[in-house]
Design a protein around this motif. Structure first.
Motif, mmCIF file in Angstrom:
data_model
loop_
_atom_site.group_PDB
_atom_site.id
_atom_site.type_symbol
_atom_site.label_atom_id
_atom_site.label_comp_id
_atom_site.label_asym_id
_atom_site.label_seq_id
_atom_site.Cartn_x
_atom_site.Cartn_y
_atom_site.Cartn_z
ATOM 1 N N PRO A 67 11.289 -3.059 -5.816
ATOM 2 C CA PRO A 67 10.290 -2.814 -6.871
ATOM 3 C C PRO A 67 10.736 -3.285 -8.247
ATOM 4 C CG PRO A 67 10.539 -0.885 -5.468
ATOM 5 C CD PRO A 67 11.621 -1.835 -5.073
ATOM 6 N N ASN A 86 10.414 -7.431 -7.582
ATOM 7 C CA ASN A 86 9.045 -7.721 -7.137
ATOM 8 C C ASN A 86 8.755 -9.222 -7.151
ATOM 9 O OD1 ASN A 86 6.468 -7.170 -6.221
ATOM 10 N ND2 ASN A 86 5.630 -6.862 -8.277
ATOM 11 N N MET A 115 3.798 -5.991 1.690
ATOM 12 C CA MET A 115 3.267 -7.172 1.011
ATOM 13 C C MET A 115 2.661 -8.093 2.062
ATOM 14 S SD MET A 115 6.281 -7.961 -1.747
ATOM 15 C CE MET A 115 6.874 -6.686 -2.870
#
Length: 427
Positions: free
Chosen positions: A304, A307, A368
């Motif tokens: 995160p 990213n 994702m």
């Protein structure tokens, strides 16, 4: 006597030491002073142009003052590149960044030129040279200037990319490709193939006195020790294995256990000494480490805090190229014959290679959709190869990655898109 393979491993470790090339260039720089002194001894003073002492001193003074600054700047840039590679890619790639030839050559040239200019200035100011010697120093100084300029131009281009994620991926891919290529042409490292029963542990075990990763196995030492014991040796710890004092490196078969214990001060110690063990893994003899380093780069990009799914997609393409190389036709002239007939070594397990390469990406990229789809496309491509082991492993990991995606994705259209790609790899 050192074998060719042992020398290759030794020089690979030397390349990772930053001081080796600068030291060699410093020795050559000092040697150049004595070569210039020979010009006076062979009576060339009347044949060569007379160069003024002031012009030579000016050139050397400029070089001495500038090279130290540039060398300091080079070290600072290299340290920044190493920090960038560690933070943006993976710390496991640092040895490859350090071993970069262009950067090492640049630092060596700058330090060598600095040492040459200082020593030459001392010799000139103490009137060590006559006219022929001054001309030789003048020519050597111009030559060193040319080398430094060319090196600096090449180094500026390299330092702009050194430590960047894309460049680091290329370096890790090259290291992994070399290791995979060597191993596929020598799947048992030139020894006999060990059966699963042998690997499970028949015979008398030999343990390591230290804890760490196996970096290299000297099969010539194992072969000679096995001949001395009149026995056979089965390696159970391949390069990359984390070993401890209760995990055997190998097993000895074919001679009485009492005979081995009676000679414990010689042959068994020689057998364990054939294994180079250190606190870190290396790329040269450990193909799995290259795949793992690439997986770590992709996994860090998926975190995160960063990213960056594009980097993960780039790594997936790199891994696909490496597995395509692994199952490509062998070059007959590079295939290693069985040289060590008293040593048995297990082959790499394809499923382990897939675990190292894809497990972390499938787990952490499951949320994702673009990463999940690209991963399924890679599995589809590998499932269609003629290599049965790769095809089976690709289908297995495709199903696992699909399960991760179904658990992580929330939009039904995204899940259907991943399922569609996974269906092709399951065929």
């Amino acid at each position: 006597m050192l074998s060719t393979d042992k020398l290759r491993f030794f020089f690979s470790r030397i390349k990772e030491r930053l001081w080796v090339k600068p030291l060699a260039l410093c020795v050559l720089s000092v040697g150049g002073i004595f070569v210039a002194r020979l010009a006076d001894d062979v009576g060339l003073s009347g044949m060569l142009p007379d160069v003024t002492l002031k012009s030579v001193e000016s050139l050397l003074s400029i070089m001495a003052s500038s090279m130290l600054v540039i060398a300091t700047f080079a070290v600072g840039s290299m340290v920044a590149a190493y920090a960038s590679a560690s933070a943006g890619a993976t710390p496991r790639s640092i040895p490859l960044v350090i071993a970069d030839d262009v950067t090492q050559n640049a630092l060596s040239a700058f330090i060598g030129a600095f040492i040459f200019s200082i020593v030459s200035l001392i010799a000139i100011q103490n009137e060590l040279f006559e006219s022929a010697g001054r001309f030789a120093i003048f020519v050597l100084t111009l030559l060193v200037f040319a080398i430094v300029i060319i090196t600096f131009v090449r180094w500026v281009d390299r330092i702009a990319r050194l430590g960047r994620v894309v460049n680091t991926i290329e370096q890790v891919e090259k290291a992994a490709s070399d290791a995979l290529n060597r191993r596929r042409h020598a799947p048992t490292l030139g020894a006999l193939k060990a059966s699963p029963n042998q690997v499970e542990g028949k015979g008398v075990p030999v343990f390591s006195p230290t804890v760490g990763y196996v970096q290299h196995i000297d099969l010539e030492t194992l072969q000679s020790s096995a001949e001395a014991l009149n026995c056979r040796v089965t390696v159970t710890a391949l390069p990359g294995t984390f070993i401890h004092t209760h995990l055997p490196l190998l097993h000895i078969e074919g001679c009485a256990e009492e005979y081995i214990k009676a000679r414990e001060g010689t042959e068994p110690n020689a057998l364990s000494s054939a294994f180079s063990i250190s606190s870190n893994r290396t790329f040269e003899d450990d193909p799995r480490f290259g795949l793992l380093a690439l997986s770590e780069i992709a996994d860090k990009a998926l975190s995160p805090g960063i990213n960056d799914p594009g980097t993960a997609i780039n790594v997936i393409g790199t891994l696909l190229r490496l597995f395509t190389l692994w199952q490509s036709p062998l070059e007959k002239e590079k295939v290693q014959t069985i040289t060590y007939d008293r040593v048995s070594v297990p082959e790499l397990v394809v499923d382990d290679l897939f675990d190292d390469a894809f497990t972390a990406i499938a787990r952490d990229g499951a949320g994702m959709v673009e990463v999940s789809i690209r991963l399924q496309k890679a599995f589809c491509a590998l499932a269609e190869t003629d290599d049965t082991q790769i095809a089976v492993a690709a289908k297995k990991h495709s199903r696992r990655a699909l399960a991760y995606s179904e658990a992580a994705l929330t939009l039904s259209d995204d899940i259907d898109a991943v399922r569609t790609e996974a269906a092709f790899s399951a065929l």
